[in-house]
Scaffold this motif. Structure first.
Motif, mmCIF file in Angstrom:
data_model
loop_
_atom_site.group_PDB
_atom_site.id
_atom_site.type_symbol
_atom_site.label_atom_id
_atom_site.label_comp_id
_atom_site.label_asym_id
_atom_site.label_seq_id
_atom_site.Cartn_x
_atom_site.Cartn_y
_atom_site.Cartn_z
ATOM 1 N N ALA A 103 0.815 -1.219 0.000
ATOM 2 C CA ALA A 103 0.000 0.000 0.000
ATOM 3 C C ALA A 103 0.846 1.265 0.000
ATOM 4 N N ARG A 104 2.091 1.159 0.493
ATOM 5 C CA ARG A 104 2.946 2.347 0.600
ATOM 6 C C ARG A 104 4.009 2.424 -0.496
ATOM 7 N N GLY A 105 3.797 1.680 -1.575
ATOM 8 C CA GLY A 105 4.653 1.832 -2.739
ATOM 9 C C GLY A 105 5.933 1.024 -2.740
ATOM 10 N N VAL A 106 6.054 0.049 -1.851
ATOM 11 C CA VAL A 106 7.273 -0.783 -1.825
ATOM 12 C C VAL A 106 6.871 -2.261 -1.797
ATOM 13 N N GLU A 107 5.929 -2.641 -2.654
ATOM 14 C CA GLU A 107 5.394 -4.004 -2.654
ATOM 15 C C GLU A 107 6.477 -5.045 -2.862
ATOM 16 N N SER A 108 7.403 -4.808 -3.774
ATOM 17 C CA SER A 108 8.448 -5.785 -4.065
ATOM 18 C C SER A 108 9.418 -5.945 -2.908
ATOM 19 N N PHE A 109 9.313 -5.050 -1.935
ATOM 20 C CA PHE A 109 10.243 -5.029 -0.803
ATOM 21 C C PHE A 109 9.661 -5.739 0.419
ATOM 22 N N GLY A 110 8.445 -6.330 0.262
ATOM 23 C CA GLY A 110 7.713 -6.838 1.412
ATOM 24 C C GLY A 110 8.461 -7.845 2.263
ATOM 25 N N THR A 111 8.894 -8.969 1.659
ATOM 26 C CA THR A 111 9.585 -10.013 2.428
ATOM 27 C C THR A 111 10.909 -9.507 2.971
ATOM 28 N N ILE A 112 11.613 -8.705 2.176
ATOM 29 C CA ILE A 112 12.885 -8.132 2.637
ATOM 30 C C ILE A 112 12.633 -7.217 3.833
ATOM 31 N N LEU A 113 11.514 -6.474 3.798
ATOM 32 C CA LEU A 113 11.186 -5.597 4.921
ATOM 33 C C LEU A 113 10.969 -6.398 6.195
ATOM 34 N N VAL A 114 10.317 -7.567 6.089
ATOM 35 C CA VAL A 114 10.138 -8.427 7.262
ATOM 36 C C VAL A 114 11.495 -8.825 7.830
ATOM 37 N N MET A 115 12.432 -9.177 6.948
ATOM 38 C CA MET A 115 13.781 -9.537 7.391
ATOM 39 C C MET A 115 14.479 -8.353 8.059
ATOM 40 N N LEU A 116 14.347 -7.177 7.454
ATOM 41 C CA LEU A 116 15.020 -5.999 7.996
ATOM 42 C C LEU A 116 14.432 -5.582 9.340
ATOM 43 N N THR A 117 13.125 -5.799 9.523
ATOM 44 C CA THR A 117 12.557 -5.504 10.838
ATOM 45 C C THR A 117 13.154 -6.441 11.891
ATOM 46 N N GLY A 118 13.488 -7.658 11.475
ATOM 47 C CA GLY A 118 14.168 -8.572 12.388
ATOM 48 C C GLY A 118 15.549 -8.059 12.767
ATOM 49 N N PHE A 173 8.744 5.370 4.512
ATOM 50 C CA PHE A 173 7.959 4.342 5.192
ATOM 51 C C PHE A 173 8.877 3.241 5.733
ATOM 52 N N ILE A 174 9.835 2.807 4.931
ATOM 53 C CA ILE A 174 10.774 1.756 5.360
ATOM 54 C C ILE A 174 11.563 2.211 6.584
ATOM 55 N N ILE A 175 12.087 3.441 6.554
ATOM 56 C CA ILE A 175 12.870 3.958 7.672
ATOM 57 C C ILE A 175 12.035 4.031 8.944
ATOM 58 N N VAL A 176 10.797 4.523 8.822
ATOM 59 C CA VAL A 176 9.919 4.647 9.982
ATOM 60 C C VAL A 176 9.607 3.281 10.585
ATOM 61 N N VAL A 177 9.300 2.315 9.732
ATOM 62 C CA VAL A 177 8.995 0.958 10.212
ATOM 63 C C VAL A 177 10.206 0.351 10.925
ATOM 64 N N LEU A 178 11.389 0.561 10.376
ATOM 65 C CA LEU A 178 12.594 -0.003 10.994
ATOM 66 C C LEU A 178 12.882 0.652 12.342
ATOM 67 N N LEU A 179 12.618 1.946 12.464
ATOM 68 C CA LEU A 179 12.783 2.613 13.761
ATOM 69 C C LEU A 179 11.794 2.073 14.785
ATOM 70 N N ILE A 180 10.557 1.840 14.356
ATOM 71 C CA ILE A 180 9.556 1.270 15.259
ATOM 72 C C ILE A 180 9.977 -0.125 15.703
#
Length: 406
Positions: free
Chosen positions: A255-270, A315-322
């Motif tokens: 929804a925030r324009g980084v659909e292809s980054f979804g699974t990688i984002l889950v990893m980065l939040t880890g 959005f990615i930066i904010v999620v990673l900070l959270i």
């Protein structure tokens, strides 16, 4: 008494403390499966033809009973030993995964019990036993010891998110649950025996005695203090933002324009969560627990408000900070609880504090999920701001008590 507890050599006792940190951290990598449910959401939904919202609810059950397990682990590790609690918790997680693999279509809701309740309880009991053992081996560096083991818990997402995605693609859903169950079973049997409490002759015994000179609260005394409610409710509101995002990282990314980054984002939040789990407790050793907590809760509040409009890279930066701040909270609050209520019953008191974590995981995804649009993130930001206020009140109460005792 265990072999490690009986060892009277200072050098070998010190290496036993290091052994607990290493083996406990490896075990935490497996227990961290708790936070990878977002990778399962779509495959489970498609396999069982199940509404995604109901699938996501599995994560709330697991997080809630994770805290129930923490309560149990905090009490049982003193009676049975940390090793036996880790054994029981790890085997429960494996059993829950194994049972989930065989759920038929017409009773798919049993996943709430197999994966959520049984698995979550097992994770929580083993998790707390490992933290208690680590803190008691390093009582003067509790922030460091706690940070090491809980950072591994957060880092689990980095390993298991891509692994689960690959396993589901290669072997389908049921086989993936079976493979994971087997892995957890073997890991538990190999590692549990090394995770033990220090004996009287360990180097940690003297500093532990100094800490024990402070008042040691039992849980029934802890819950009658105002400090308990400042700590518990601040944890509850501080974690809400992550709990709203966690099961939906992939859908939010789309929804925030980084659909292809979804699974990688889950990893980065880890990765971010693991870094928070290590850095925040270490920081608290330097600047104080309350100031460290106030800082990460304030950052969470600011980031929640930024989610009202954040897209793409922001959005990615904010999620990673959270995720970083969320990761730092459980380890920090474990040490915070032992600071205020004593180290003797630290596991049980931490379990009581973590009821705030459970309430957040179980209730907020349901209630805040009813709020539409950007107002959701405004509410989350305001809730975190309440956490900041509670931490200020905790600091004020601490200073008042110190002045009274001066």
């Amino acid at each position: 008494m265990s072999t490690i507890a009986q060892n009277k050599s200072p050098a070998s006792s010190a290496s036993s403390g290091l052994t607990v940190l290493i083996t406990g951290s490896i075990m935490m990598l497996f227990l961290g499966i708790l936070y990878v449910w977002s990778v399962f959401v779509r495959p489970v939904s498609e396999f069982y033809d199940w509404d995604i919202a109901r699938v996501k609810l599995t994560s709330s059950f697991m997080l809630c009973f994770f805290v129930v397990g923490i309560l149990a682990g905090g009490k049982l590790h003193l009676k049975l030993g940390a090793d036996k609690v880790v054994l029981g918790g790890g085997l429960l997680l494996a059993l829950g995964m194994f049972a989930t693999a065989f759920l038929p279509q017409n009773v798919k809701w049993l996943m709430y019990i197999t994966y959520g309740i049984i698995g979550g309880f097992g994770v929580g009991s083993a998790y707390n036993a490992i933290i208690c053992a680590a803190q008691k081996w390093f009582p003067q560096r509790r922030g460091f010891a706690t940070g090491v083991v809980v950072s591994a818990f957060g880092f689990s997402t980095v390993i298991f998110a891509p692994l689960i995605a690959a396993l589901v693609k290669q072997f389908e859903l049921r086989s993936t649950f079976l493979i994971l169950a087997a892995a957890f079973f073997v890991a538990t049997l190999v590692l549990f025996r090394f995770i033990r409490l220090p004996g009287e002759n360990a180097p940690s015994a003297a500093p532990s005695a100094a800490l024990l000179a402070k008042r040691q609260y039992v849980v029934t005394e802890t819950i009658r203090t105002k400090e308990f409610y400042f700590i518990t409710f601040s944890l509850m509101v501080a974690t809400a933002t992550f709990f709203i995002l966690n099961p939906s990282f992939i859908s939010y990314a789309a929804a925030r324009g980084v659909e292809s980054f979804g699974t990688i984002l889950v990893m980065l939040t880890g990765v971010a969560s693991a870094c928070g789990r290590l850095i925040v407790p270490l920081l608290s050793d330097k600047i104080g627990r309350e100031k460290a907590a106030l800082t990460v809760i304030l950052i969470t509040s600011i980031c929640a408000s930024l989610l009202c409009f954040a897209h793409g890279f922001l959005f990615i930066i904010v999620v990673l900070l959270i995720a970083f701040c969320f990761g730092g909270l459980p380890g920090l609050y474990s040490v915070l609880a032992s600071d205020y209520f004593g180290i003797k019953n630290a596991g049980a008191n931490y379990g009581a504090v973590m009821m705030g974590f459970a309430l957040s995981a179980l209730t907020f995804p349901m209630f805040i999920g009813l709020i539409e649009g950007m107002m959701k993130f405004i509410v989350l930001s305001a809730m975190a701001a309440v956490g900041v206020l509670l931490m200020i009140l905790l600091l004020a109460a601490k200073k008042k008590k110190e002045l009274a005792n001066a």
